[in-house]
Scaffold this active site. Structure first.
Site, PDB file in Angstrom:
ATOM      1  CB  CYS A  20      -2.807  48.439 -58.121  1.00 58.41           C
ATOM      2  SG  CYS A  20      -3.067  47.098 -59.290  1.00 58.41           S
ATOM      3  CE  LYS A  47      -1.362  40.303 -50.886  1.00 52.44           C
ATOM      4  NZ  LYS A  47      -0.559  39.414 -51.706  1.00 52.44           N
ATOM      5  CB  SER A  74      -7.032  44.064 -64.973  1.00 54.96           C
ATOM      6  OG  SER A  74      -5.841  43.965 -65.730  1.00 54.96           O
ATOM      7  CG  HIS A 160       1.785  53.891 -62.191  1.00 56.23           C
ATOM      8  ND1 HIS A 160       2.243  53.253 -61.064  1.00 56.23           N
ATOM      9  CD2 HIS A 160       0.432  53.932 -62.053  1.00 56.23           C
ATOM     10  CE1 HIS A 160       1.236  52.927 -60.282  1.00 56.23           C
ATOM     11  NE2 HIS A 160       0.124  53.319 -60.872  1.00 56.23           N
ATOM     12  CD1 TRP A 207       5.611  53.718 -59.155  1.00 58.28           C
ATOM     13  CD2 TRP A 207       6.810  51.912 -59.701  1.00 58.28           C
ATOM     14  NE1 TRP A 207       4.949  53.068 -60.170  1.00 58.28           N
ATOM     15  CE2 TRP A 207       5.668  51.967 -60.533  1.00 58.28           C
ATOM     16  CE3 TRP A 207       7.714  50.856 -59.862  1.00 58.28           C
ATOM     17  CZ2 TRP A 207       5.403  50.996 -61.503  1.00 58.28           C
ATOM     18  CZ3 TRP A 207       7.445  49.897 -60.845  1.00 58.28           C
ATOM     19  CH2 TRP A 207       6.303  49.984 -61.634  1.00 58.28           C
ATOM     20  CE  LYS A 210       6.783  47.054 -57.210  1.00 56.18           C
ATOM     21  NZ  LYS A 210       5.930  47.913 -56.388  1.00 56.18           N
TER      22      LYS A 210
END
Length: 213
Positions: A20, A47, A74, A160, A207, A210
């Site tokens: 992340c 989670k 963040s 990334h 990834w 996605k």
């Protein structure tokens, strides 16, 4: 009073730091300021109950400065760290704060694109060219000689971009963007970055669903 931060665990590897970029941004900020912290890895596909109790939205990262209050986002977390631990300063001047801010969204659009003529590659290259021009004028980092908050936000996203586009599309940042290449090499070799970056295979695994849903 321990500083605690909950970050994403690697896909399929709940005991390994995950991919992340927003979690890494927070870890980088703590590392660059030499703030001791306890990292809690969260398996985002499963989670834990305690995590959902402190953070009902279930997003990472979340941060606790030692006062028992958990904070998400963040942007907010890094601002709080800056205020609480002002030395060394990581403040980016307002006029440079948005440098590179569209790179991540244009990268994702290009990564997911199945049509070579849809303009997503050009949109990404345009953003990288703008970053290159800024770094040529003001570099080596966004705010000159010293790393600042904008670099710690952009660096993980560029990592990334570099890993995912090479793997899924065989695409690399154009060699002509020499200042961007120097910038990524400088950022990715910092001790703070080496310590907090995901393994390439975990980034690719993050990834994959996605890119090919």
């Amino acid at each position: 009073m321990t500083v605690e931060v909950c970050v994403k665990a690697a896909v399929g590897h709940p005991d390994t730091l995950g991919d992340c970029p927003f979690s890494q941004r927070v870890l980088l900020t703590l590392e660059e300021k030499k703030v001791p912290y306890q990292m809690k890895l969260i398996d985002v596909s499963n989670k834990p109950k305690w995590f959902l109790e402190i953070n009902p939205e279930g997003k990472v990262p979340v941060f606790n400065s030692g006062d028992g209050k958990w904070i998400a986002d963040s942007d907010v977390i890094t601002q709080i760290i800056e205020e609480k631990y002002p030395t060394p300063s990581l403040v980016t001047p307002p006029e440079y704060a948005s440098v590179g801010s569209k790179i991540f969204s244009t990268f994702i659009a290009f990564l997911k694109s199945k049509d070579a003529t849809d303009g997503t590659e050009k949109a990404l290259v345009d953003e990288l060219e703008a970053l290159d021009a800024h770094l040529k004028a003001h570099g080596p980092y966004i705010n000159g000689e010293n790393v600042s908050a904008a670099d710690l936000s952009l660096g993980p996203k560029l990592f990334h971009l570099q890993v995912a586009l090479d793997h899924f599309k065989g695409w690399k940042i154009p060699e002509t963007l020499t200042s961007v290449h120097a910038y990524t090499e400088a950022l990715f070799s910092r001790e703070s970055f080496v310590k907090t970056k995901p393994a390439k295979e975990h980034l690719i695994a993050g990834w994959a669903p996605k890119v090919n849903p």
